[in-house]
Design an enzyme around this catalytic site. Structure first.
Site, PDB file in Angstrom:
ATOM      1  N   LYS A 213      62.152  14.389  43.513  1.00 26.02           N
ATOM      2  CA  LYS A 213      63.315  14.269  44.415  1.00 26.02           C
ATOM      3  C   LYS A 213      64.564  13.917  43.608  1.00 26.02           C
ATOM      4  CE  LYS A 213      65.282  10.905  46.683  1.00 26.02           C
ATOM      5  NZ  LYS A 213      66.709  11.291  46.666  1.00 26.02           N
ATOM      6  N   GLU A 287      62.447   3.207  35.085  1.00 21.74           N
ATOM      7  CA  GLU A 287      63.565   3.160  34.136  1.00 21.74           C
ATOM      8  C   GLU A 287      64.772   2.718  34.949  1.00 21.74           C
ATOM      9  OE1 GLU A 287      66.673   3.600  32.523  1.00 21.74           O
ATOM     10  OE2 GLU A 287      66.486   5.784  32.431  1.00 21.74           O
ATOM     11  N   CYS A 321      72.911   4.330  32.242  1.00 19.65           N
ATOM     12  CA  CYS A 321      72.148   3.074  32.326  1.00 19.65           C
ATOM     13  C   CYS A 321      72.192   2.311  31.005  1.00 19.65           C
ATOM     14  CB  CYS A 321      70.713   3.361  32.733  1.00 19.65           C
ATOM     15  SG  CYS A 321      69.966   4.686  31.787  1.00 19.65           S
ATOM     16  N   GLU A 418      75.772  -4.781  36.460  1.00 17.14           N
ATOM     17  CA  GLU A 418      75.962  -3.407  35.994  1.00 17.14           C
ATOM     18  C   GLU A 418      77.055  -2.758  36.861  1.00 17.14           C
ATOM     19  OE1 GLU A 418      72.696  -0.714  36.685  1.00 17.14           O
ATOM     20  OE2 GLU A 418      73.026   0.242  34.753  1.00 17.14           O
TER      21      GLU A 418
HETATM   22  P1  NDP Z   1      69.335   4.153  43.466  1.00 16.72           P
HETATM   23  O1  NDP Z   1      68.319   3.369  42.745  1.00 16.72           O
HETATM   24  O2  NDP Z   1      69.672   3.759  44.843  1.00 16.72           O
HETATM   25  O3  NDP Z   1      68.897   5.695  43.495  1.00 16.72           O
HETATM   26  C1  NDP Z   1      68.110   6.344  42.503  1.00 16.72           C
HETATM   27  C2  NDP Z   1      67.196   7.360  43.192  1.00 16.72           C
HETATM   28  O4  NDP Z   1      66.304   6.690  44.089  1.00 16.72           O
HETATM   29  C3  NDP Z   1      67.951   8.356  44.062  1.00 16.72           C
HETATM   30  O5  NDP Z   1      67.270   9.586  44.060  1.00 16.72           O
HETATM   31  C4  NDP Z   1      67.880   7.700  45.420  1.00 16.72           C
HETATM   32  O6  NDP Z   1      68.098   8.588  46.446  1.00 16.72           O
HETATM   33  C5  NDP Z   1      66.478   7.154  45.414  1.00 16.72           C
HETATM   34  N1  NDP Z   1      66.260   6.039  46.327  1.00 16.72           N
HETATM   35  C6  NDP Z   1      67.163   5.249  46.946  1.00 16.72           C
HETATM   36  N2  NDP Z   1      66.548   4.307  47.679  1.00 16.72           N
HETATM   37  C7  NDP Z   1      65.217   4.506  47.528  1.00 16.72           C
HETATM   38  C8  NDP Z   1      64.044   3.840  48.010  1.00 16.72           C
HETATM   39  N3  NDP Z   1      64.124   2.779  48.802  1.00 16.72           N
HETATM   40  N4  NDP Z   1      62.839   4.288  47.623  1.00 16.72           N
HETATM   41  C9  NDP Z   1      62.727   5.346  46.791  1.00 16.72           C
HETATM   42  N5  NDP Z   1      63.792   6.011  46.309  1.00 16.72           N
HETATM   43  C10 NDP Z   1      65.024   5.597  46.656  1.00 16.72           C
HETATM   44  O7  NDP Z   1      70.607   4.202  42.633  1.00 16.72           O
HETATM   45  P2  NDP Z   1      72.008   4.755  43.121  1.00 16.72           P
HETATM   46  O8  NDP Z   1      71.997   6.161  42.741  1.00 16.72           O
HETATM   47  O9  NDP Z   1      72.361   4.462  44.516  1.00 16.72           O
HETATM   48  O10 NDP Z   1      72.962   3.871  42.230  1.00 16.72           O
HETATM   49  C11 NDP Z   1      73.111   2.484  42.477  1.00 16.72           C
HETATM   50  C12 NDP Z   1      73.086   1.741  41.171  1.00 16.72           C
HETATM   51  O11 NDP Z   1      71.864   1.996  40.482  1.00 16.72           O
HETATM   52  C13 NDP Z   1      74.146   2.173  40.190  1.00 16.72           C
HETATM   53  O12 NDP Z   1      75.366   1.598  40.445  1.00 16.72           O
HETATM   54  C14 NDP Z   1      73.534   1.721  38.908  1.00 16.72           C
HETATM   55  O13 NDP Z   1      73.759   0.361  38.760  1.00 16.72           O
HETATM   56  C15 NDP Z   1      72.080   1.959  39.096  1.00 16.72           C
HETATM   57  N6  NDP Z   1      71.615   3.213  38.531  1.00 16.72           N
HETATM   58  C16 NDP Z   1      70.916   3.188  37.373  1.00 16.72           C
HETATM   59  C17 NDP Z   1      70.489   4.357  36.805  1.00 16.72           C
HETATM   60  C18 NDP Z   1      69.723   4.425  35.569  1.00 16.72           C
HETATM   61  O14 NDP Z   1      69.675   5.487  34.957  1.00 16.72           O
HETATM   62  N7  NDP Z   1      69.063   3.370  35.166  1.00 16.72           N
HETATM   63  C19 NDP Z   1      70.806   5.645  37.399  1.00 16.72           C
HETATM   64  C20 NDP Z   1      71.515   5.577  38.650  1.00 16.72           C
HETATM   65  C21 NDP Z   1      71.873   4.387  39.175  1.00 16.72           C
HETATM   66  P3  NDP Z   1      69.595   8.849  46.952  1.00 16.72           P
HETATM   67  O15 NDP Z   1      70.470   8.919  45.781  1.00 16.72           O
HETATM   68  O16 NDP Z   1      69.476  10.143  47.585  1.00 16.72           O
HETATM   69  O17 NDP Z   1      69.899   7.731  47.853  1.00 16.72           O
END
Ligand code: NDP
Length: 507
Positions: A213, A287, A321, A418
Site C-alpha cells: 500500500k 523503519e 527520515c 521530527e
Molecule cells: P504515517 O506513518 O502516518 O504514514 C506512513 C504510511 O502508513 C502511509 O502509507 C499511511 O497511509 C500509512 N498509515 C497511516 N496510518 C496507519 C495505520 N494506523 N496503520 C497502518 N498504516 C497506516 O506517516 P505520514 O505519511 O502521515 O507522515 C507523518 C510523519 O511521519 C512525518 O511528518 C514524519 O515525521 C514521519 N514519516 C517518516 C518517514 C520515514 O521514512 N521514516 C516517512 C514518512 C513520514 P496514508 O499516507 O495513506 O495515510
C-alpha cells in the site's frame, strides 16, 4: 501542535542576526544570474481518469466503489482519482498473494525468479523518465532528484536483489533459507517508488509474495510500477498493489493470512503496528522517524561541510527520515559555518518542481505544510533566531522556505521532534564528548554525520553514535548493497544489502 510558550527575545536573536548579516550583503541582493526556465516535458504522461486496484494481476474496481483524488502539491490540481481499498478488497489481495505463493512463486527456482526481478529492473530503467516526471508531479520533489536519485536507485534495488535470488544459500552458508509467505507492506510519501523498490525487490527475490500500500498523497508511481509488473509478465498475484489512506493501512496490518508486515513511516504509526502484530506470529520490520545529528568539528573542511549540511537537510524538502536536521557545530566555528550556510542557502532555487534547475520543490501536502509551520513557530516562540532564504514563493501550491534556527537548546521542540521539512536546528558543542552526548540525546537513532579532517577522530566518534547509518564527511548517500535501518524509536530490521534479505527469510 500549538505551543503555549510566549515569544521571548532577550536580544540574542537580534545579535545573532546582526552577526550573520555582516557577511551576507553581496548574496542577499536579488541574483543577477537568473536561470532561464528549463521545464521538463510532461504532456506525454497519460493518466487514466480513475485507477483501480492491482490484484491478482488484474485491475479491479474497489468493492465499496470509493475513490479519492491525487493532487499535485505544486499546483493544487487534481491529477486523477484512485481507488480506496476496503477490508474486502484487502482480503482479496491477500488471497491472491497466497495463491500465487503456493501455486507458483515458492516452487520456482531462484534462477527463474531472478529473471522476473531483472525484467522489472529493466522496465523501470526503460521508463525512467516517465517515472521521474510522474513522481515529481504527484509528490512535489524536484525533477533533478527524481530523475537522478529516486528512479535510478529504485531500478538498482531490483537489479541488486535479482542478483541474490539464486544465491540465498551462499548468502547464509550451511543453512536452508526459505521464504516466509505473504508480506503486507506499507510505504510513505517521501520516496514513493524507491520505498516500493526497497520493499518489493528483496521480498520477491526471496520467494515471498506481497500486498503493497503506497501513501494516500503519492499513489501514482506505485500504480505505474503495477503496469511495469504486468509488462514483466510476473505470475498473477505475486505483487498486488492496493491504494487508500491510513484506514486501509491499518486494515492491511490486521488482515488474516499475512506472514510478514514491513512498514516505513512515522514512529507513532509504527508503534501501533508493533502492538497489532504482537497479537500474531507474523514477523515485523519497522523503519520509522529520525532526528539525525550532523556533527561539524572545527578542523572540518567547512565549505564541503556546508554542502553536506545543505544536502543533509534540504534534499527532498527535508522530507527524509534520515535528514541531518540537528546541526551540531563546534563552538569556535559556529559563526563561520552559519554565515557560509546562510550565503549558500540564498543560491537555492525554489519553485516549479518540473524545472530542471529547481533545487527545492513543493511540500508534499497541506497537512505536512501546516505541521512544518507549527513546529517552526515553536522555534520562534522558544527564542531561537530564524534564518531563511529570501526567495519569492509561488502563489499556488504548498511551499516552505529553506530555514535554519540558531540558539537552539536540546530541550527545544525543534531539537527533539521530527519536523520532516526544510528546517534545520543549529546547536553547539565544545568537546567531542559533548558532541556525542548531544547527538545521542534523542529517542531516535536512524542516522548521523561526522565532519572532521582527522580520520582517527572520525572513527572514534562514529563508533559512539547510536545510529543505524553514520556518514563520514558526506551525507545522504544510498546504495542498494548497503544496509539501512534504525535503533531505538527509529525502528528495527534492515533494508538493503545482504542484511535486507533476512527480514524475508526463515533460516
Ligand atoms: P504515517 O506513518 O502516518 O504514514 C506512513 C504510511 O502508513 C502511509 O502509507 C499511511 O497511509 C500509512 N498509515 C497511516 N496510518 C496507519 C495505520 N494506523 N496503520 C497502518 N498504516 C497506516 O506517516 P505520514 O505519511 O502521515 O507522515 C507523518 C510523519 O511521519 C512525518 O511528518 C514524519 O515525521 C514521519 N514519516 C517518516 C518517514 C520515514 O521514512 N521514516 C516517512 C514518512 C513520514 P496514508 O499516507 O495513506 O495515510
Amino acid at each position: 501542535m500549538k505551543s503555549d510558550l510566549k515569544p521571548r527575545d532577550n536580544g540574542l536573536k537580534a545579535k545573532a542576526k546582526a552577526r550573520l548579516a555582516l557577511a551576507a550583503p553581496a548574496w542577499t541582493a536579488p541574483s543577477k544570474w537568473e536561470y532561464a526556465p528549463a521545464p521538463e516535458a510532461h504532456d506525454y504522461i497519460k493518466l487514466r481518469p480513475r485507477y483501480g486496484l492491482f490484484v491478482g494481476g488484474k485491475w479491479t474496481k474497489p468493492k465499496a466503489g470509493r475513490y479519492f483524488p491525487s493532487i499535485n502539491p505544486a499546483t493544487e490540481e487534481t491529477l486523477t482519482e484512485v481507488a480506496e481499498a476496503s477490508e474486502a478488497d484487502i482480503a482479496k489481495a491477500v488471497a491472491a498473494a497466497r495463491t500465487a505463493y503456493d501455486k507458483y512463486w515458492r516452487k520456482m527456482s531462484g534462477v527463474e525468479r531472478a529473471k522476473y526481478v531483472y525484467r522489472i529492473a529493466r522496465a523501470i530503467t526503460e521508463r525512467s523518465r516517465e517515472f521521474a516526471v510522474l513522481e515529481t508531479m504527484d509528490g512535489g520533489k524536484p525533477i533533478k532528484e527524481s530523475r537522478d536519485i529516486d528512479i535510478p536507485l529504485a531500478a538498482a534495488h531490483f537489479f541488486y536483489y535479482a542478483g541474490w535470488a539464486d544465491k540465498l544459500k551462499w548468502a547464509f552458508p550451511n543453512t536452508d533459507p526459505r521464504p516466509l509467505g505473504v508480506a503486507g507492506q506499507i510505504i510513505p510519501w517521501n520516496f514513493p517508488v524507491l520505498m516500493a523498490a526497497w520493499k518489493i525487490a528483496p521480498a520477491i527475490a526471496c520467494g515471498n509474495t506481497v500486498v503493497l500500500k503506497p501513501a494516500e498523497t503519492t499513489p501514482l508511481s506505485a500504480l505505474l510500477l503495477a503496469e511495469v509488473i504486468e509488462q514483466a509478465d510476473l505470475p498473477p498475484g505475486v505483487v498486488n498493489i492496493i491504494t487508500g489512506g491510513g484506514q486501509t493501512g491499518a486494515a492491511l496490518v490486521s488482515a488474516d493470512g499475512l506472514d510478514k508486515v514491513a512498514f516505513t513511516g512515522s514512529t507513532e504509526v509504527g508503534k501501533q503496528i508493533a502492538r497489532e502484530c504482537a497479537k500474531t506470529k507474523r514477523r515485523v520490520t519497522l523503519e520509522l522517524g529520525g532526528k539525525a545529528a550532523n556533527i561539524i568539528f572545527d578542523d572540518a573542511p567547512l565549505d564541503q561541510a556546508v554542502e553536506g549540511i545543505i544536502n543533509g537537510i534540504f534534499f527532498n524538502q527535508g522530507h527524509v527520515c534520515c535528514a541531518g536536521s540537528r546541526l551540531l557545530v563546534q563552538e569556535s566555528v559556529h559563526d563561520a559555518v552559519a554565515q557560509k550556510l546562510y550565503r549558500r542557502m540564498q543560491t537555492l532555487r525554489l519553485g516549479n518542481p518540473l524545472d530542471k534547475n529547481t533545487d527545492i520543490g513543493a511540500i508534499n501536502s497541506k497537512v505536512q505544510l501546516d505541521k512544518i509551520e507549527a513546529l517552526a513557530a515553536t522555534g520562534d516562540a522558544e527564542g531561537c533566531a530564524r534564518f531563511q532564504t529570501e526567495c519569492a514563493l509561488p502563489s499556488r501550491g504548498y511551499w516552505f522556505r529553506p530555514t535554519f534556527f540558531t540558539g537552539v537548546a536540546l530541550s527545544h521542540r525543534i531539537a527533539q521532534e521530527e519536523i520532516f521539512g526544510p528546517v534545520l536546528s543549529v546547536l553547539t558543542f565544545r568537546t567531542p564528548e559533548e558532541a556525542v552526548e548531544k547527538a545521542n540525546n534523542t529517542p531516535y537513532g536512524l542516522s548521523a554525520g561526522v565532519w572532521t579532517d582527522k580520520g582517527s577522530k572520525n572513527f572514534k566518534v562514529v563508533r559512539q553514535l547510536e545510529a543505524g547509518v553514520v556518514w563520514a564527511n558526506t551525507f545522504n548517500k544510498f546504495d542498494p548493497s548497503s544496509p539501512f535501518g534504525g535503533y531505538k524509536e527509529s525502528g528495527f530490521g534492515r533494508e538493503g544489502g545482504v542484511h535486507g534479505l533476512l527480514p524475508y527469510l526463515e533460516i
